[in-house]
Design a protein around this motif. Structure first.
Motif, mmCIF file in Angstrom:
data_model
loop_
_atom_site.group_PDB
_atom_site.id
_atom_site.type_symbol
_atom_site.label_atom_id
_atom_site.label_comp_id
_atom_site.label_asym_id
_atom_site.label_seq_id
_atom_site.Cartn_x
_atom_site.Cartn_y
_atom_site.Cartn_z
ATOM 1 N N TRP A 170 86.532 60.917 27.035
ATOM 2 C CA TRP A 170 85.768 61.567 25.721
ATOM 3 C C TRP A 170 85.427 63.043 26.024
ATOM 4 O O TRP A 170 85.706 63.739 24.938
ATOM 5 C CB TRP A 170 84.209 60.978 26.153
ATOM 6 N N LEU A 181 76.513 67.378 25.408
ATOM 7 C CA LEU A 181 76.817 66.714 24.223
ATOM 8 C C LEU A 181 75.654 65.401 24.071
ATOM 9 O O LEU A 181 75.494 64.829 24.749
ATOM 10 C CB LEU A 181 78.093 66.048 24.040
ATOM 11 N N LEU A 211 79.882 55.316 17.288
ATOM 12 C CA LEU A 211 81.073 55.431 17.778
ATOM 13 C C LEU A 211 82.100 54.409 17.262
ATOM 14 O O LEU A 211 81.796 53.081 17.328
ATOM 15 C CB LEU A 211 81.102 55.009 19.353
ATOM 16 N N GLY A 212 83.328 54.840 17.022
ATOM 17 C CA GLY A 212 84.245 53.804 16.571
ATOM 18 C C GLY A 212 84.151 53.094 15.115
ATOM 19 O O GLY A 212 84.704 51.989 14.983
ATOM 20 N N SER A 231 77.917 64.376 28.434
ATOM 21 C CA SER A 231 77.337 63.527 27.386
ATOM 22 C C SER A 231 76.337 62.771 27.938
ATOM 23 O O SER A 231 76.144 62.000 28.848
ATOM 24 C CB SER A 231 78.520 62.223 27.105
ATOM 25 N N GLY A 267 84.434 54.304 12.368
ATOM 26 C CA GLY A 267 85.104 54.986 11.160
ATOM 27 C C GLY A 267 84.130 56.100 10.455
ATOM 28 O O GLY A 267 84.400 56.469 9.381
ATOM 29 N N ILE A 310 82.003 65.845 16.906
ATOM 30 C CA ILE A 310 82.115 66.480 18.119
ATOM 31 C C ILE A 310 82.776 67.560 18.148
ATOM 32 O O ILE A 310 82.571 68.746 18.633
ATOM 33 C CB ILE A 310 82.562 65.686 19.530
ATOM 34 N N SER A 333 74.754 62.406 20.477
ATOM 35 C CA SER A 333 75.411 62.223 18.990
ATOM 36 C C SER A 333 74.750 60.827 18.830
ATOM 37 O O SER A 333 74.495 59.902 19.387
ATOM 38 C CB SER A 333 76.679 62.010 19.181
ATOM 39 N N SER A 350 83.539 58.995 11.986
ATOM 40 C CA SER A 350 84.191 59.871 12.679
ATOM 41 C C SER A 350 83.245 60.908 13.484
ATOM 42 O O SER A 350 82.857 61.878 13.678
ATOM 43 C CB SER A 350 84.435 61.033 11.522
ATOM 44 N N SER A 351 82.753 59.986 14.498
ATOM 45 C CA SER A 351 81.926 60.500 15.789
ATOM 46 C C SER A 351 82.924 61.638 16.460
ATOM 47 O O SER A 351 82.323 62.608 17.183
ATOM 48 C CB SER A 351 81.531 59.476 16.740
ATOM 49 N N SER A 352 84.353 61.325 16.433
ATOM 50 C CA SER A 352 85.078 62.184 17.257
ATOM 51 C C SER A 352 85.202 63.581 16.390
ATOM 52 O O SER A 352 84.921 64.714 17.228
ATOM 53 C CB SER A 352 86.601 61.646 17.185
ATOM 54 N N GLU A 365 74.747 60.276 26.075
ATOM 55 C CA GLU A 365 75.014 59.001 26.097
ATOM 56 C C GLU A 365 75.820 58.489 27.328
ATOM 57 O O GLU A 365 75.440 57.094 27.586
ATOM 58 C CB GLU A 365 75.799 58.767 24.721
ATOM 59 N N LEU A 366 76.772 58.979 27.499
ATOM 60 C CA LEU A 366 77.570 58.376 28.767
ATOM 61 C C LEU A 366 76.852 58.433 30.054
ATOM 62 O O LEU A 366 77.473 57.998 30.790
ATOM 63 C CB LEU A 366 78.784 58.591 28.596
ATOM 64 N N TYR A 424 87.674 65.530 23.649
ATOM 65 C CA TYR A 424 87.277 65.974 22.400
ATOM 66 C C TYR A 424 86.527 67.250 22.331
ATOM 67 O O TYR A 424 86.494 68.062 21.268
ATOM 68 C CB TYR A 424 86.248 64.899 21.713
#
Ligand code: ADP
Ligand code: MG
Length: 380
Positions: free
Chosen positions: A89, A114, A120-121, A68, A123, A130, A116, A125-127, A70-71, A92
């Motif tokens: 993470w 990845l 995140l979180g 990721s 609502g 992915i 994005s 739908s970042s999940s 971002e992470l 996903y």
């Protein structure tokens, strides 16, 4: 902003060669139809320009290598050792490969890098973004011929069974099936999906999407309580789900409990509003969505009781500042609002909300404006 070049660079560092392609899955907002999904009702989401992008390629070993941007975190798992519930993470991504396997598809090792820009979180739908990007990537890499709704179901299986989040099909269906300038009218019972035109830009509209940044509290407990109320009411009324209420007044007269009556009134009226939004959009009368958004918000606030002060303040301020209509979107107790605005007005309306938040001692919201974007696929 997404940066495909950093993504490629990261991919090359990890895989030692160029990716075979870039695939994306968008985030989404729900235009209308809140808490109707688990009542076998209707929802009407559209996809966002904000998206998850994966740079992907096949490998010659037996690994799934995930990173990721971002992470800045790398996770690798042997393809044969994918275990539901391993969490984090990477679930996903790995979950999608697992879901493809258990659905009978033959997939091989891959590197998936990845990035994005779906918050995140919030609502949005970042999940699912992915998951749907990874489904698209794996289908192309391994020549899998899977039709869109089945892709969405595989992405949902990943989220439900591998990650362990018990969500409906809304997010993955939206991220996979949506088209630019269209919303997706989804019947959550039959899973029939219809593309409905939402030519916002053409008609001079944009949607402000504003994240109130309110920390969600007690969401899981409240969500469970709402679901149980709906099931209880349906059982008293002798119907499979609240979707089946045909006469609201009659249903209400058969319920003694005031709380149950309010919950039923929300679900049944929200289903009607979603059907009406579908009709209004089909006939190209987008301005007429505005009162439906307003009524949806009032119903969530007064009958379903899932809004909070910041959300109500954001919606009220949006309207006072010139939005045509506004509502909370998502499960509730915080999260985002949407406001239908004239093109170019969204930013200043959001500025007014930020001022109101400041005066009331709330933190600063974040926002962007959107028009309906296309569903998952190959980026390059
Ligand atoms: P939502 O889908 O509403 O954004 P979820 O809790 O369903 O919220 O999904 C958020 C999770 O998705 C994050 O906790 C993280 O595990 C994963 N995720 C989202 N974006 C990224 C990213 N860019 N890199 C790694 N993981 C991500
Ligand atoms: Mg999610």
């Amino acid at each position: 902003m997404l940066d495909p070049e950093s993504l490629r660079t990261a991919y090359v560092e990890i895989a030692g060669g160029e990716p075979e392609g870039l695939w994306f899955g968008p985030g989404r907002v729900n235009l209308i139809g809140e808490h109707t999904d688990y009542n076998d009702g209707f929802v009407l989401p559209f996809a966002l320009e904000k998206k998850a992008v994966v740079a992907a390629g096949r490998r010659s070993d037996d690994l799934l290598v995930m990173y990721s941007l971002e992470l800045q975190e790398r996770v690798e798992v042997p393809l044969a050792g994918l275990e539901p519930g391993t969490g984090g993470w990477s679930g996903y991504l790995a979950g999608v490969v697992w879901a493809l396997q258990v659905s009978g598809h033959t997939v091989g090792p891959a590197t998936l890098v990845l990035t994005s820009d779906v918050p995140l979180g919030a609502g949005l739908s970042s999940s699912a973004a992915i998951e749907c990007a990874v489904v698209a990537a794996m289908c192309d890499l391994y020549d899998l011929d899977i039709e869109p709704m089945d892709r969405a179901k595989i992405a949902r299986l990943a989220e439900n069974s591998y990650v362990g989040a018990p969500t409906g099909l809304l997010d993955q269906a939206a991220s996979t099936l949506c088209e630019e300038d269209f919303g997706l009218f989804l019947d959550c019972r039959s899973l029939e999906a219809v593309h409905v035109p939402l030519p916002m830009a053409e008609q001079g509209f944009e949607m402000l999407v504003l994240d109130t940044k309110t920390p969600h509290s007690h969401v899981d407990g409240e969500y469970g309580a709402r679901r149980r109320s709906c099931e209880e009411a349906a059982a008293i009324l002798g119907i499979p789900a609240l979707r089946d209420v045909t006469d609201l007044d009659d249903a209400l007269s058969r319920l003694d409990d005031e709380v149950l009556r309010k919950r039923v009134r929300h679900v049944v009226s929200e289903n009607s509003r979603t059907l009406e939004a579908y009709e209004v959009a089909r006939e190209g009368r987008l301005a007429e969505l505005a009162p439906l958004l307003d009524a949806s918000h009032a119903s969530m606030r007064d009958d379903y009781e899932i809004t909070v002060d910041t959300v109500d303040l954001a919606v009220d301020t949006a309207r006072a500042a010139g939005a045509l209509g506004a509502r909370m979107t998502g499960g509730g107790f915080g999260g985002c609002i949407i406001a239908l605005c004239r093109t170019g007005a969204g930013d200043s309306i959001a500025g007014r909300i930020a001022d109101a938040f400041n005066e009331a001692g709330h933190g600063r919201p974040e926002w962007f404006t959107a028009t309906p974007a296309e569903g998952a696929g190959r980026l390059s």
